[in-house]
Write a protein that holds these residues in place. Sequence first.
Motif, PDB file in Angstrom:
ATOM      1  N   UNK A 344       3.571  39.945 -75.614  1.00  0.00           N
ATOM      2  CA  UNK A 344       2.495  38.979 -75.354  1.00  0.00           C
ATOM      3  C   UNK A 344       1.646  39.433 -74.175  1.00  0.00           C
ATOM      4  N   UNK A 345       2.293  39.934 -73.142  1.00  0.00           N
ATOM      5  CA  UNK A 345       1.557  40.440 -71.967  1.00  0.00           C
ATOM      6  C   UNK A 345       0.604  41.550 -72.396  1.00  0.00           C
ATOM      7  N   UNK A 346       1.053  42.425 -73.269  1.00  0.00           N
ATOM      8  CA  UNK A 346       0.182  43.485 -73.775  1.00  0.00           C
ATOM      9  C   UNK A 346      -1.007  42.940 -74.549  1.00  0.00           C
ATOM     10  N   UNK A 347      -0.756  41.949 -75.406  1.00  0.00           N
ATOM     11  CA  UNK A 347      -1.855  41.330 -76.149  1.00  0.00           C
ATOM     12  C   UNK A 347      -2.863  40.688 -75.195  1.00  0.00           C
ATOM     13  N   UNK A 348      -2.339  40.009 -74.173  1.00  0.00           N
ATOM     14  CA  UNK A 348      -3.219  39.325 -73.227  1.00  0.00           C
ATOM     15  C   UNK A 348      -4.087  40.319 -72.459  1.00  0.00           C
ATOM     16  N   UNK A 349      -3.487  41.412 -71.996  1.00  0.00           N
ATOM     17  CA  UNK A 349      -4.271  42.442 -71.302  1.00  0.00           C
ATOM     18  C   UNK A 349      -5.377  42.974 -72.196  1.00  0.00           C
ATOM     19  N   UNK A 350      -5.036  43.203 -73.450  1.00  0.00           N
ATOM     20  CA  UNK A 350      -6.021  43.727 -74.391  1.00  0.00           C
ATOM     21  C   UNK A 350      -7.159  42.719 -74.612  1.00  0.00           C
ATOM     22  N   UNK A 351      -6.823  41.438 -74.722  1.00  0.00           N
ATOM     23  CA  UNK A 351      -7.863  40.425 -74.945  1.00  0.00           C
ATOM     24  C   UNK A 351      -8.856  40.393 -73.794  1.00  0.00           C
ATOM     25  N   UNK A 352      -8.343  40.463 -72.551  1.00  0.00           N
ATOM     26  CA  UNK A 352      -9.254  40.481 -71.410  1.00  0.00           C
ATOM     27  C   UNK A 352     -10.095  41.763 -71.401  1.00  0.00           C
ATOM     28  N   UNK A 353      -9.480  42.876 -71.786  1.00  0.00           N
ATOM     29  CA  UNK A 353     -10.230  44.141 -71.830  1.00  0.00           C
ATOM     30  C   UNK A 353     -11.309  44.104 -72.895  1.00  0.00           C
ATOM     31  N   UNK A 354     -10.975  43.541 -74.060  1.00  0.00           N
ATOM     32  CA  UNK A 354     -11.959  43.423 -75.135  1.00  0.00           C
ATOM     33  C   UNK A 354     -13.115  42.527 -74.699  1.00  0.00           C
ATOM     34  N   UNK A 355     -12.791  41.394 -74.062  1.00  0.00           N
ATOM     35  CA  UNK A 355     -13.840  40.483 -73.598  1.00  0.00           C
ATOM     36  C   UNK A 355     -14.763  41.179 -72.604  1.00  0.00           C
ATOM     37  N   UNK A 356     -14.184  41.946 -71.673  1.00  0.00           N
ATOM     38  CA  UNK A 356     -14.998  42.663 -70.687  1.00  0.00           C
ATOM     39  C   UNK A 356     -15.898  43.683 -71.360  1.00  0.00           C
ATOM     40  N   UNK A 357     -15.339  44.423 -72.336  1.00  0.00           N
ATOM     41  CA  UNK A 357     -16.134  45.436 -73.043  1.00  0.00           C
ATOM     42  C   UNK A 357     -17.274  44.783 -73.826  1.00  0.00           C
ATOM     43  N   UNK A 358     -16.984  43.654 -74.469  1.00  0.00           N
ATOM     44  CA  UNK A 358     -18.023  42.975 -75.236  1.00  0.00           C
ATOM     45  C   UNK A 358     -19.122  42.440 -74.324  1.00  0.00           C
TER      46      UNK A 358
END
Length: 597
Positions: A344-358
Amino acid sequence: MSQTVGDFLIERLHSWGVRKIFGYPGDGINGVFGALQRAEGKIEFIQVRHEEMAGFMASAYAKFTGELGVCIATSGPGASHLLTGLYDARMDHMPVLAIVGQQARTSVGAHYQQELDLNSMFKDVAGAFVQTAMAPAQMRHLVDRAVRTAVSEHVVTALIIPNDLQDEPYEEPKRAHGFTFSGIGYARPKVVPYERDLQEAAAILNAGKKVAMLIGAGCVDAVDEVIAVAEKLGAGCAKALLGKFVLPDDLPWNTGTIGLLGTEASSNMMAECDTLLMVGSGFPWAEFLPKEGQARGVQIDIKGDMLSIRYPMECNLQGDAAETLKLLLPLLQEKQDRSWQEKIVGWSKRSWAVAAAQAKKTAHPVNPQRVTFELSPRLPERCIVTSDSGSCANWYARDIKVRRGMMGSLSGSLASMGAAVPYAIGAKFAHPDRPVVALVGDGAMQMNNMAELITVAKYHHLWPNKTWIVCVWNNEDLNQVTWEQRVMEGNPKFVASQAIPSVPYHKFGELIGFKGLYVDDPENLAEAWDEALRSTVPVVLEVKTDPEVPPLPPHITFEQATNFMSTLAKGDQREKNVILGAARQVIGSLLPGHGDK
């Protein structure tokens, strides 16, 4: 002068702890306003521009204080204007009392001017208690029951007072048949389940290997307990939109918001969990919860009628979130295997990274997601953030990183346009020492929020903390609905219904004494936010944003993406290269390895 019925009403409300009333005057309620004046500041009256806004402010005041919100309006149209704001309170379970005038008792039933059947009109929104006062000695128990019902059941109540009664001398009830004697005071009970039910819930949670939690606004006073339970169970925790500001986003297993306005991390967690613990939330979208039969479920809610209506829970616990979790915690076994939580921690990190990239993607002129992306790290401590409905709510949901001590909300279950500015005003009257930021789309700004800036201009000198900012996304489009037409219906943008005129919102702010800021270059956004947050007067920050950046989640379904693509064949009136650019953003998350590019 003897005490009038109006005087008694104000005195009784004061005794109940009411200190603020939001509203608008009129001849149907003049007797109560005279009493307010004679009370010499015991209760502060906040004059709005429109009664609907008074309802929203009362709802927001209740949300941000936990106390009773009160609004007032005259008879006829004044009363009917309150309804949308009151429905916002009703659907989000906020304690709000509406006080409305009525025409004289002798004229009721005569098709008199501004005479509406107010009991019938308010029966749905204030069904727990709506009454019309008929005699002076009746007022005591009507006020007491209206307040007590609102605060004890977290509902809207309504008190209707004919204008001729308001100026009559007040009379105490007689000690005789047909009279009743009521009193002031309410102490909230400790509501917790029985031990056997807690044991059943603990057994389910202890057996789970992949526990997911979903929390809502009902956990606002249960932050420590939620954290402790999640840590012990090795769980991840998603937040319903109304619960966004309950849990800080620096917790690595916090997956953020859920649903169409949510994160891929929340979606992944719900898709793979084997146990669901839902606390203090009426999150409406069942399709974003585990599939029926996939997970065992436990739900905790103070309202019994909210249990097991989104997912068939195996164990339903009616009780206060904090108190119930405190009792449940010692019954839980600490999970030794942390692989699920680490995932879950990995998914959460990815979601924040995706949001920043978008947020950093090029747009014309400004990427709307960049607005909240730049704001988030700049938010002051203890700030309050309000959002309107529409595409701005997507960016509020996904890009604002909550820190402990912050507050925020929006029109949740009603999802009404036009609530952000009155919410921000209600927030400032609830907590005048806190910075407040309102996030608004241009559609909602034109609908009713612009007028309420005049309310801010009238009262901002009373607030010790001077930070009050409204940010307007100007994209000349009713953007959320445009994208819903494309993605959910597979239809092109209907320009006649969706296009709206461009208005210089920042200049309107300047006209009434605000600082006006305008941004049409993304490189200037950061400095604009800094300048707004430094201002000692209210601010209107207007950002010219690109309507073709889709306010859609990273976990959009293939069917929704297909519907969107079909708009090209149907002749969407936006330029094809712009649509194709948006399509790449929409489709990108569906292709493995492309969601973060």
